[in-house]
Design a protein around this motif. Structure first.
Motif, PDB file in Angstrom:
ATOM      1  N   ASP A  58       0.543  -1.309  -0.015  1.00  0.00           N
ATOM      2  CA  ASP A  58      -0.027   0.118   0.132  1.00  0.00           C
ATOM      3  C   ASP A  58       0.891   1.137  -0.311  1.00  0.00           C
ATOM      4  OD1 ASP A  58      -2.092  -1.938   0.399  1.00  0.00           O
ATOM      5  OD2 ASP A  58      -2.203  -1.421   2.579  1.00  0.00           O
ATOM      6  N   TYR A  59       0.620   2.065  -0.318  1.00  0.00           N
ATOM      7  CA  TYR A  59       0.958   3.163  -0.992  1.00  0.00           C
ATOM      8  C   TYR A  59       0.608   4.702  -0.671  1.00  0.00           C
ATOM      9  CZ  TYR A  59      -0.005   3.512  -5.809  1.00  0.00           C
ATOM     10  OH  TYR A  59       0.005   3.101  -6.996  1.00  0.00           O
ATOM     11  N   HIS A 187      -4.894   3.272  -8.072  1.00  0.00           N
ATOM     12  CA  HIS A 187      -3.582   1.925  -6.910  1.00  0.00           C
ATOM     13  C   HIS A 187      -3.356   2.875  -5.746  1.00  0.00           C
ATOM     14  CE1 HIS A 187      -3.947   0.028 -11.031  1.00  0.00           C
ATOM     15  NE2 HIS A 187      -4.745  -0.866 -10.213  1.00  0.00           N
ATOM     16  N   SER A 189      -4.102   4.552  -1.344  1.00  0.00           N
ATOM     17  CA  SER A 189      -4.544   4.661  -0.244  1.00  0.00           C
ATOM     18  C   SER A 189      -4.988   5.604  -0.027  1.00  0.00           C
ATOM     19  CB  SER A 189      -3.865   3.680   0.256  1.00  0.00           C
ATOM     20  OG  SER A 189      -3.407   4.271   0.856  1.00  0.00           O
ATOM     21  N   THR A 319      -4.487   5.480   6.720  1.00  0.00           N
ATOM     22  CA  THR A 319      -4.141   4.339   6.701  1.00  0.00           C
ATOM     23  C   THR A 319      -4.404   3.466   7.094  1.00  0.00           C
ATOM     24  OG1 THR A 319      -1.910   4.532   7.096  1.00  0.00           O
ATOM     25  CG2 THR A 319      -2.737   5.018   4.658  1.00  0.00           C
TER      26      THR A 319
END
Length: 363
Positions: A58-59, A187, A189, A319
């Motif tokens: 995740d980024y 893509h 988060s 996040t």
């Protein structure tokens, strides 16, 4: 994720077939220690099974300005229209870039979409950002425009007295450039936007990426005007009092006025609002709850990086799916950590440092 676990993940990305003994030899630790780190990474979900199959990481993507910052610190009370003795410091800066570095220090994988000139300042920024753990592979590099420069004079209290920003190159963060980077934004988060971006770029981003949670840093009252009619397309916004007035059209003089402004934002579609009030604290809310958080008494060394640290902390908390209250406290503590150092980015910014500050402040 610990720093050692991050090192191991990087080695596994380069060689998924590496043995635990080889990992241990490279890192200068025992094989049993390497095995413990591998087990912890599996428990946390970063390694999915045998053969070190890695989970797609995740980024957060930050889309905004990257500058060279030049700060002037007077030794005594600043005298306008005169030469003042003091210190001058040059460092990497820019709202977007600063947020990205704070995120990296908080252990979040972060990609920066920005524009740099093919000049000495650009080379230095690229090197320093990579050293800080920011993914710079998708930035735009221009031969026609110089790298952005931000010149700031602080007063004897560490607050900004005046500033000049040369950011013409940000026009290169165009709709065409964003189209080329659509897969990066899709893509992510979280996507954090600062209003140094061209208005048509901001509009395109907000109207074409419906599955992305956008966070807004308005930057200034003037630049906030760019998104006034698009405010409902943001998940989370972080205006100060004056920016909140511009965005909501309401005059804010009391806690009741703050609530009125927040309700306006919620009616437009915003999910979370954090109105920073300086020494008067923070008004935060989501549709089901709002409250005023009093600010702890602190003596700032340099106030210029507090907002960037606050925004990075908001994204980190998102996040981690943290509650509104926990998010407000964590972000406040992160901003206070930033205030306590003369550098815009506190060199010791980390989750541990913020949590220690939370305990000190009893938040």
């Amino acid at each position: 994720m610990t720093s050692r676990e991050k090192e191991i993940l990087e080695l596994l990305k380069k060689n998924p077939q590496i043995s635990q003994q080889e990992l241990a030899d490279i890192l200068g630790i025992t094989r049993s220690s390497a095995a413990v780190h591998i087990t912890n990474l599996m428990k946390k979900g970063y390694i999915l099974g045998k053969g070190y199959l890695l989970k797609a990481q995740d980024y957060v993507v930050v889309i905004g300005g990257a500058n060279i910052d030049i700060h002037g610190f007077p030794k005594i009370k600043l005298i306008p229209r005169d030469s003042n003795p003091g210190n001058i410091k040059t460092s990497p800066g820019g709202v977007g870039r600063n947020i990205a570095e704070n995120l990296s220090k908080l252990g979040v994988a972060v990609k920066l979409l920005s524009a740099l000139g093919e000049d000495l300042h650009g080379e230095n920024l690229l090197k320093e950002c990579k050293k800080s753990g920011i993914d710079m592979d998708h930035c735009y590099f221009s031969k026609d425009f110089p790298t952005s420069t931000y010149l700031c004079i602080l007063d004897h209290n560490g607050d900004m007295f005046a500033a000049i920003a040369d950011m013409k190159i940000q026009e290169k963060i165009s709709v065409e450039y964003i189209r080329e980077k659509a897969h990066i934004i899709d893509h992510a988060s979280v996507a954090i936007l600062d209003t140094n971006l061209p208005e048509d770029t901001l509009t395109y981003l907000l109207q074409h990426f419906h599955s992305t949670d956008f966070f807004l840093d308005p930057v200034s009252t003037t630049k906030a005007e760019k998104v006034k009619d698009k405010i409902g397309l943001f998940h989370t916004i972080k205006p100060n009092r004056m920016e909140a007035e511009i965005l909501s059209g309401a005059s804010i003089r009391s806690e009741a006025d703050l609530k009125t402004a927040a309700i306006y934002f919620f009616s437009k579609g915003v999910k979370r609002v954090f109105i920073t009030l300086g020494e008067d604290g923070l008004y935060c809310g989501e549709p089901s709850e709002q409250y005023l958080l009093q600010s702890p008494k602190v003596s700032p060394v340099n106030a210029t990086g507090a907002g960037d640290a606050f925004m990075a902390a908001l994204a980190y908390c998102h996040t981690q799916q943290m509650s509104l209250k926990d998010t407000a406290h964590f972000a406040t503590a992160a901003s206070i950590v930033a205030l306590s150092h003369e550098d815009t980015i506190h060199p010791l910014m980390s989750i541990d440092t913020v949590q220690k500050k939370l305990r000190e402040l009893n938040l």
